[in-house]
Design an enzyme around this catalytic site. Structure first.
Site, PDB file in Angstrom:
ATOM      1  N   ASN A  76       0.809  -1.210   0.000  1.00 60.27           N
ATOM      2  CA  ASN A  76       0.000   0.000   0.000  1.00 60.27           C
ATOM      3  C   ASN A  76       0.854   1.278   0.000  1.00 60.27           C
ATOM      4  OD1 ASN A  76      -2.412   1.917   0.714  1.00 60.27           O
ATOM      5  ND2 ASN A  76      -3.204  -0.023  -0.074  1.00 60.27           N
ATOM      6  N   ARG A  77       0.222   2.402   0.381  1.00 63.12           N
ATOM      7  CA  ARG A  77       0.800   3.702   0.059  1.00 63.12           C
ATOM      8  C   ARG A  77       1.681   4.305   1.147  1.00 63.12           C
ATOM      9  NH1 ARG A  77      -3.965   3.097  -2.070  1.00 63.12           N
ATOM     10  NH2 ARG A  77      -4.276   3.561  -4.284  1.00 63.12           N
ATOM     11  N   HIS A 102       2.633   0.278  -3.299  1.00 65.37           N
ATOM     12  CA  HIS A 102       3.118  -1.099  -3.498  1.00 65.37           C
ATOM     13  C   HIS A 102       4.590  -1.163  -3.928  1.00 65.37           C
ATOM     14  CE1 HIS A 102      -0.860  -2.340  -2.648  1.00 65.37           C
ATOM     15  NE2 HIS A 102      -1.376  -2.259  -3.858  1.00 65.37           N
ATOM     16  N   HIS A 176      -1.058  -9.994  -3.216  1.00 68.12           N
ATOM     17  CA  HIS A 176      -2.137  -9.256  -3.865  1.00 68.12           C
ATOM     18  C   HIS A 176      -2.992 -10.175  -4.740  1.00 68.12           C
ATOM     19  CE1 HIS A 176      -4.236  -5.771  -5.343  1.00 68.12           C
ATOM     20  NE2 HIS A 176      -3.382  -4.921  -4.807  1.00 68.12           N
ATOM     21  N   TYR A 178      -6.306 -11.659  -6.187  1.00 63.22           N
ATOM     22  CA  TYR A 178      -7.680 -11.209  -6.401  1.00 63.22           C
ATOM     23  C   TYR A 178      -8.579 -12.432  -6.321  1.00 63.22           C
ATOM     24  CZ  TYR A 178      -6.367  -6.584  -8.367  1.00 63.22           C
ATOM     25  OH  TYR A 178      -5.911  -5.308  -8.572  1.00 63.22           O
ATOM     26  N   ASP A 248     -11.530   0.247  -0.172  1.00 64.72           N
ATOM     27  CA  ASP A 248     -10.087   0.190  -0.436  1.00 64.72           C
ATOM     28  C   ASP A 248      -9.410   0.771   0.795  1.00 64.72           C
ATOM     29  OD1 ASP A 248      -7.576   0.003  -1.484  1.00 64.72           O
ATOM     30  OD2 ASP A 248      -7.957   1.245  -3.250  1.00 64.72           O
ATOM     31  N   GLN A 286      -5.910  -4.927   4.275  1.00 65.64           N
ATOM     32  CA  GLN A 286      -6.471  -4.024   3.271  1.00 65.64           C
ATOM     33  C   GLN A 286      -7.523  -4.813   2.508  1.00 65.64           C
ATOM     34  OE1 GLN A 286      -5.338  -0.823   2.895  1.00 65.64           O
ATOM     35  NE2 GLN A 286      -6.350  -0.174   1.017  1.00 65.64           N
ATOM     36  N   GLU A 314      -5.460  -8.056   1.775  1.00 69.63           N
ATOM     37  CA  GLU A 314      -4.005  -7.983   1.890  1.00 69.63           C
ATOM     38  C   GLU A 314      -3.626  -7.789   3.358  1.00 69.63           C
ATOM     39  OE1 GLU A 314      -3.040  -4.835  -1.214  1.00 69.63           O
ATOM     40  OE2 GLU A 314      -5.164  -5.206  -1.486  1.00 69.63           O
TER      41      GLU A 314
HETATM   42  C1  GLA Z   1      -4.449  -1.866  -3.462  1.00 72.92           C
HETATM   43  C2  GLA Z   1      -4.639  -0.415  -3.386  1.00 72.92           C
HETATM   44  C3  GLA Z   1      -5.642  -0.043  -4.396  1.00 72.92           C
HETATM   45  C4  GLA Z   1      -5.258  -0.515  -5.754  1.00 72.92           C
HETATM   46  C5  GLA Z   1      -5.117  -1.956  -5.771  1.00 72.92           C
HETATM   47  C6  GLA Z   1      -4.691  -2.445  -7.139  1.00 72.92           C
HETATM   48  O1  GLA Z   1      -5.486  -2.551  -2.886  1.00 72.92           O
HETATM   49  O2  GLA Z   1      -4.993   0.060  -2.138  1.00 72.92           O
HETATM   50  O3  GLA Z   1      -5.827   1.313  -4.383  1.00 72.92           O
HETATM   51  O4  GLA Z   1      -4.049   0.029  -6.122  1.00 72.92           O
HETATM   52  O5  GLA Z   1      -4.173  -2.292  -4.796  1.00 72.92           O
HETATM   53  O6  GLA Z   1      -5.140  -1.676  -8.176  1.00 72.92           O
END
Ligand code: GLA
Length: 348
Positions: A76-77, A102, A176, A178, A248, A286, A314
């Site tokens: 994440n950020r 990421h 990550h 899905y 998110d 997340q 995540e």
């Molecule tokens: C994470 C981020 C999202 C996005 C996804 C992939 O979950 O928090 O904002 O970037 O990955 O697109």
């Protein structure tokens, strides 16, 4: 079993490893440590791949939104891609507006991992390793990352993350994948029922950076303490949902950091009867409801992926922890070993 999956533009060979144990079948790429496929039976014993992905390496390189990948150095950020450690400010690779997401432009999801298979008693698995050079994507220290994927004889998929550094740094590794428990390409996950053992979450600013607040989920769409369909509160117009185009966010797990992995999430698909349970020793998760899937990607099924066709869970430390002293620390110092574990259990 190992096969050639494809080649990168520079000729590097990418291999795919197949694992099969306890009723779970899994395919893993040396590129990004990507789980390319994970198959489990439904309530009638019918197998389906329950993860989004691609059939061709080119698609992963050109257009993957982190499908199935290992994420590092930082899940994440990090706000403005900047943080200060021991008085020194580090500028990271910025790849998401003004922020670093990421791990930056070329995170661990694009690294070619060294992969070796193992068998241990009744378990089978893969050891993946990658050494990230001092300064890569702006992060200080040579980071030696080791990730072990284990398939147990119960069909559980266990991930053990380990990392060491030669300079003080920050690290927050995750996966990550899905998920769509009805099968990749089968449409929306809005009917999937989710339970998260979290009474708080970390609200974010418009750039999806945590404000620092731990907000109670009580009385909000973020309350998943009782299992509920993901779609139930998705269209309530809650400002946090509007800003992120859905879920998110990072949920603050009630159990906190634990020595051993503890159950934190249950995802159930009523149509197939498949259930995924996640246990971790991490303090956060997340939950991302596939908001950016926009109908431009096509999976191995030949079907298009649209918004909400999968979700990610995540396990991690909170986003932007290096800039929030009140959050659990993501600092790793020389001589210490970073260790976290996440276990995925499947049944139907
Ligand atoms: C994470 C981020 C999202 C996005 C996804 C992939 O979950 O928090 O904002 O970037 O990955 O697109």
């Amino acid at each position: 079993m190992k096969t050639l999956f494809g080649k990168l533009a520079d000729g590097t060979e990418i291999h795919r490893w197949s694992l099969d144990n306890g009723g779970t079948r899994m395919k893993v790429l040396s590129y990004g440590g990507i789980v390319q496929s994970l198959e489990v039976p439904d309530r009638h014993g019918r197998y389906a791949n329950i993860t989004l992905g691609f059939d061709r390496i080119e698609d992963y390189v050109d257009s993957s939104p982190y499908f199935g990948a290992l994420i590092g150095r930082y899940g994440n950020r990090i706000g403005k891609g900047r943080f200060t450690l021991d008085g020194e400010t580090h500028q990271l690779s910025v790849d998401d507006g003004e922020n670093s997401l990421h791990g930056g432009l070329r995170g661990f999801d694009t690294a070619v991992w060294n992969v070796t298979p193992f068998t241990r008693g009744t378990d089978v698995g893969l050891h993946l390793s990658y050494t990230s050079a001092d300064g890569e994507m702006g992060y200080p220290g040579t980071l030696t990352a080791k990730v072990t994927y284990t398939l147990t004889d119960q069909g559980d998929w266990r991930i053990d993350y380990e990392a060491t550094t030669d300079r003080t740094t920050v690290v927050n590794l995750t996966s990550h994948v899905y998920w769509n428990l009805a099968g990749e390409g089968s449409g929306t996950i809005e009917d999937h029922e989710l339970r998260l053992t979290a009474s708080h979450f970390t609200p974010t600013d418009p750039g999806l950076i945590p404000t620092g607040e731990l907000a109670p989920v009580d009385g909000t769409p973020f309350d998943f303490r009782e299992s509920k369909p993901i779609g139930r509160d998705l269209r309530t117009g809650h400002p946090q949902l509007l800003a992120a185009k859905g879920y998110d966010h990072n949920w603050v797990l009630d159990k906190g950091i634990t020595a051993a992995p503890k159950p934190i999430a249950t995802l159930h698909d009523p149509s197939s009867g498949r259930t995924l349970e996640i246990a971790t020793n991490e303090p956060g998760v997340q939950f991302y409801s596939g908001n950016f899937l926009d109908g431009t990607l096509v999976g191995p099924s030949g079907r298009t992926y649209r918004q909400g066709d999968a979700l990610c869970l995540e396990t991690q430390h909170y986003p932007d922890s290096p800039n929030h002293p009140s959050f659990p620390s993501t600092v790793l110092r020389p001589g210490e070993t970073y260790r976290t574990t996440t276990i995925h259990t499947f049944h139907a």
